[in-house]
Scaffold this motif. Structure first.
Motif, mmCIF file in Angstrom:
data_model
loop_
_atom_site.group_PDB
_atom_site.id
_atom_site.type_symbol
_atom_site.label_atom_id
_atom_site.label_comp_id
_atom_site.label_asym_id
_atom_site.label_seq_id
_atom_site.Cartn_x
_atom_site.Cartn_y
_atom_site.Cartn_z
ATOM 1 N N TYR A 386 0.837 -1.202 0.000
ATOM 2 C CA TYR A 386 0.000 0.000 0.000
ATOM 3 C C TYR A 386 0.873 1.254 0.000
ATOM 4 C CZ TYR A 386 -3.913 3.079 1.184
ATOM 5 O OH TYR A 386 -4.858 4.065 1.169
ATOM 6 N N LEU A 387 1.886 1.262 0.849
ATOM 7 C CA LEU A 387 2.807 2.401 0.914
ATOM 8 C C LEU A 387 3.479 2.652 -0.426
ATOM 9 C CD1 LEU A 387 4.590 1.758 4.337
ATOM 10 C CD2 LEU A 387 3.107 3.690 3.789
ATOM 11 N N GLN A 388 3.938 1.566 -1.052
ATOM 12 C CA GLN A 388 4.631 1.705 -2.326
ATOM 13 C C GLN A 388 3.682 2.197 -3.413
ATOM 14 O OE1 GLN A 388 7.815 1.535 -2.733
ATOM 15 N NE2 GLN A 388 7.828 1.844 -4.950
ATOM 16 N N ALA A 389 2.449 1.714 -3.397
ATOM 17 C CA ALA A 389 1.470 2.148 -4.396
ATOM 18 C C ALA A 389 1.162 3.636 -4.234
ATOM 19 C CB ALA A 389 0.192 1.317 -4.277
ATOM 20 N N VAL A 390 1.011 4.080 -2.997
ATOM 21 C CA VAL A 390 0.762 5.506 -2.747
ATOM 22 C C VAL A 390 1.942 6.342 -3.233
ATOM 23 C CG1 VAL A 390 0.517 7.261 -0.946
ATOM 24 C CG2 VAL A 390 -0.825 5.148 -0.825
ATOM 25 N N ALA A 391 3.155 5.881 -2.942
ATOM 26 C CA ALA A 391 4.348 6.613 -3.366
ATOM 27 C C ALA A 391 4.441 6.679 -4.883
ATOM 28 C CB ALA A 391 5.598 5.953 -2.787
ATOM 29 N N THR A 392 4.115 5.562 -5.547
ATOM 30 C CA THR A 392 4.140 5.528 -7.016
ATOM 31 C C THR A 392 3.103 6.478 -7.590
ATOM 32 O OG1 THR A 392 4.894 3.219 -7.016
ATOM 33 C CG2 THR A 392 3.862 4.050 -9.036
ATOM 34 N N ARG A 393 1.892 6.431 -7.039
ATOM 35 C CA ARG A 393 0.835 7.338 -7.503
ATOM 36 C C ARG A 393 1.249 8.794 -7.345
ATOM 37 N NH1 ARG A 393 -3.931 8.021 -3.499
ATOM 38 N NH2 ARG A 393 -2.191 9.121 -2.504
ATOM 39 N N ASP A 394 1.768 9.134 -6.172
ATOM 40 C CA ASP A 394 2.143 10.523 -5.912
ATOM 41 C C ASP A 394 3.286 10.979 -6.818
ATOM 42 O OD1 ASP A 394 0.189 10.529 -4.011
ATOM 43 O OD2 ASP A 394 1.553 10.386 -2.287
ATOM 44 N N ARG A 395 4.203 10.076 -7.092
ATOM 45 C CA ARG A 395 5.335 10.433 -7.957
ATOM 46 C C ARG A 395 4.873 10.682 -9.388
ATOM 47 N NH1 ARG A 395 10.490 7.220 -6.819
ATOM 48 N NH2 ARG A 395 11.460 9.147 -6.130
ATOM 49 N N ILE A 396 3.988 9.830 -9.897
ATOM 50 C CA ILE A 396 3.491 10.022 -11.264
ATOM 51 C C ILE A 396 2.678 11.304 -11.352
ATOM 52 C CG2 ILE A 396 2.048 9.067 -13.106
ATOM 53 C CD1 ILE A 396 2.711 6.288 -12.059
#
Length: 531
Positions: A386-396
Motif C-alpha cells: 500500500y505504501l509503495q502504491a501511494v508513493a508511485t501514484r504521488d510520484r506520477i
C-alpha cells in the motif's frame, strides 16, 4: 589510487560522528545516503568495533543472494567477526512456516538496502512480515540503511516516533544528499534499436563495457543470445526463471561477485543486481535501464563504483510518454481505491466495488492462507504494498503536474506542448540540464543532411510538402505542423545550424531570360548559419 580508496566528499562515518555510542536498545536508526557513501564501511568497522567492546553481536540483513555472498566473503576473511549475514527471505520463510526467527543473540539489527521492504513488495508477498517482525523488536537497536528508502523512512517516522518516545527511545536520522556528478550524460529512448545504433557509434572501443538492466527476463535473455560477447544474469530463486537458468554461466557470475567486474563487453541482467552489488570497473561506460520504478532505477545506476573524479558513465533510460504515465496512474489509483474499500468496509465493500464475481487480482490485497493451506483464506492489505502504491501514484502525479506547468509556460512563450513529463522529472532528479532522446538525435541528423541538399534553393508550394514531412513536427495531439514559423522555431529551439524563411518572388525574368512562372508567389528558402 586504488578503486577501493575512492570516497565521496562526505561519508556515513563522518555524518554519524561517534553518536553510535549513544544509541540504546529499542532505538531506530535511519541512514539515507547514496552508493559508495561508506554505509558498509561504517557497519564493518566502526559499529563492529563498538559491538566488540560491548561484547554483543550484529545481524546484517540483505536482500539479494549475490550481495549475501559479497558480504559473507568479506566477513569470513576476518579472523573474528561479530557480524552474521542473513537474507530477509530466510526470516520470511521461517515466519511463513509458523516459526519465530530468533533475534535474541543480536543487539544490532542492520537492514541493508532496506528499500527492499517496499520496492520488492510488488512481487514479494512476504516483505511485510519481516518488516513488522523487526519493527516489533524492543530489545535491539534497529538500523535501516538505503539510498532510496524515503517511502519506508517516512512510514517509520510517522508510525513509530511517538511510540518510541513513550518508552524513552528515539529515531536517529542521518542523511547525506545524493549527487550524480559521475553521470556524464543522460539520454532516453523509445525503441531499443536506437540504443544499439548509438552503441555502435559511441561505445565501439574494445574496452568499452555496457550494462543493461532489463524490465523482463525475456528481454535480457534475447539480447544475450543476440550478442556473443555477453554475460546473462537472473534470479535463481524464482520458479518462473527455471528455463533460463541453464543459460547463466555460474563460473563467470561467481568471478564477477569476487572480482567486482565482468570480462565481456555486455552484461544483460534483471534487477537481481539492483541492490548493493558493486562493479568497480572504469571500463563500464554505459548503463542502460528500462525499469520504470524510479528508486529501483537509481539502485541500478548505483551498481557502478567510480575510480576517481575522471571516471564517468553515460546513462540511457527507457522513456514513457504522458499517455503511458496517465494509464499507469489510473491503474495504480484503481488498486488503491479497492484497497481503501477493503480497509474501511471489509470484503463486502470491496466486492461492491469490483463486482461480486470479479476475478480481478489486486497485488495490494493478499491472501493469508491458513496453516493447512486448504480451506481458509483470510484477505489482508499489505502495508508495504500500500505504501509503495501511494508513493508511485504521488510520484506520477508530480511528474504530470510539473509537466502541465512547464507546458503552460511553453505556450505562453510561443513554444508548444511536449509529452515529456517522465524525461523532465528524471533530468531534474539527476540534476541534468541537458538531455537527449536518442531517436530524436538521429532524426535531427537526417533532417540536417536533407537541409544541406536544399540550402539556397527556392521551394515553392508543390515542394513544401516534402519539407514539412522531413521535419515531421507534431503537436501534443499528434497533428503534423505545417506553418513555416513552427519549422523555424524547431530549428532554433534545437540549436540546429539552419534557418528557414518565406519570401515573395518578385522576379520578372529567370536567369536564362525566360519569364518567371512563379512571379508574385511566395517561396521557402533554407540557409545555413555560420559558426
Amino acid at each position: 589510487m586504488r578503486i577501493d580508496d575512492y570516497k565521496p566528499k562526505q561519508n556515513v562515518t563522518e555524518k554519524i560522528n561517534g553518536e553510535e555510542v549513544e544509541w540504546k536498545n529499542g532505538d531506530i536508526v535511519l541512514i539515507s545516503s547514496g552508493t559508495a557513501s561508506g554505509k558498509s564501511y561504517f557497519i564493518r568497522n566502526k559499529l563492529e568495533k563498538l559491538a566488540d567492546q560491548q561484547n554483543v553481536n550484529i545481524l546484517l540483513l540483505v536482500n539479494r543472494k549475490n550481495l549475501y555472498k559479497q558480504n559473507k566473503e568479506a566477513i569470513d576473511n576476518s579472523l573474528f567477526s561479530r557480524i552474521k549475514v542473513e537474507l530477509y527471505q530466510t526470516i520470511e520463510n521461517q515466519l511463513n512456516n509458523d516459526e519465530e526467527y530468533d533475534f535474541s543473540p543480536y543487539t544490532y539489527i542492520v537492514c541493508d538496502e532496506s528499500h527492499y521492504f517496499t520496492t520488492d513488495s510488488g512481487f514479494n508477498d512476504n516483505s511485510d512480515d519481516s518488516l513488522q517482525a523487526i519493527l516489533g523488536l524492543q530489545s535491539q537497536i534497529r538500523i535501516f540503511m538505503s539510498a532510496t528508502g524515503h517511502v519506508l523512512f517516512s512510514y517509520i517516522k510517522d508510525q513509530y516516533r511517538h511510540k518510541l518516545k513513550r518508552t524513552g527511545n528515539k529515531i536517529w536520522t542521518y542523511s547525506i544528499p545524493i549527487k550524480f556528478n559521475q553521470i556524464t550524460s543522460l539520454s532516453f529512448y523509445t525503441d531499443f534499436y536506437a540504443v544499439e545504433k548509438w552503441i555502435k557509434r559511441k561505445f565501439n572501443k574494445t574496452n568499452d563495457k555496457i550494462i543493461y538492466f532489463a524490465d523482463t527476463i525475456q528481454k535480457a535473455f534475447e539480447l544475450h543470445v543476440k550478442y556473443d560477447d555477453s554475460l546473462f544474469v537472473c534470479s535463481k530463486s524464482s520458479s518462473k526463471n527455471r528455463k533460463y537458468l541453464k543459460h547463466v554461466d555460474d563460473d563467470q557470475v561467481e568471478s564477477m561477485v569476487k572480482q567486482n567486474r565482468f570480462d565481456c563487453k555486455y552484461l544483460f541482467t534483471t534487477t537481481v543486481l539492483d541492490n548493493g552489488f558493486d562493479l568497480k570497473d572504469e571500463h563500464i561506460k554505459l548503463i542502460v535501464c528500462d525499469i520504470f520504478d524510479v528508486d529501483t532505477m537509481l539502485q541500478c545506476i548505483g551498481r557502478k563504483r567510480f575510480k576517481n573524479d575522471q571516471d564517468k558513465v553515460h546513462v540511457v533510460l527507457l522513456n514513457r510518454n504522458n499517455r503511458k504515465l496517465n494509464n499507469y496512474l489510473n491503474s495504480v489509483q484503481m488498486k488503491l481505491d479497492e484497497a481503501d474499500a477493503f480497509i474501511h468496509g471489509g470484503v463486502e465493500e470491496w466486492k461492491k466495488l469490483v463486482g461480486k464475481f470479479s476475478r480481478k487480482s489486486n497485488y495490494i490485497i493478499k491472501n493469508n492462507v491458513s496453516s493447512d493451506g486448504k480451506y481458509i483464506s483470510k484477505k489482508t492489505v499489505s502495508r508495504v504494498k500500500y505504501l509503495q502504491a501511494v508513493a508511485t501514484r504521488d510520484r506520477i502525479k508530480a511528474m504530470l503536474d510539473q509537466n502541465r506547468e512547464t507546458n503552460n509556460f511553453r505556450e505562453e512563450t510561443g513554444g508548444r506542448k511536449e509529452s515529456d513529463a517522465y524525461m523532465m522529472y528524471i533530468s531534474n532528479l539527476l540534476h541534468k540540464n541537458k538531455i537527449t532522446l536518442i531517436e530524436k538525435l538521429f532524426e535531427q541528423e537526417e533532417l540536417c543532411s536533407y537541409l544541406e541538399t536544399i540550402v539556397g534553393k527556392r521551394i515553392y508550394k508543390d515542394g513544401q510538402k516534402q519539407v514539412i514531412e522531413k521535419f515531421d513536427i507534431k503537436d501534443y495531439r499528434g497533428r503534423l505542423q505545417k506553418d513555416i514559423s513552427q519549422l523555424q522555431s524547431y530549428l532554433q529551439s534545437n540549436q540546429l545550424k539552419y534557418a528557414i524563411g518565406s519570401f515573395p518572388d518578385n522576379r520578372k525574368k529567370l536567369e536564362d531570360g525566360s519569364n518567371n512562372p512563379h512571379k508574385g508567389k511566395r517561396y521557402w528558402l533554407v540557409g545555413k548559419l555560420s559558426g
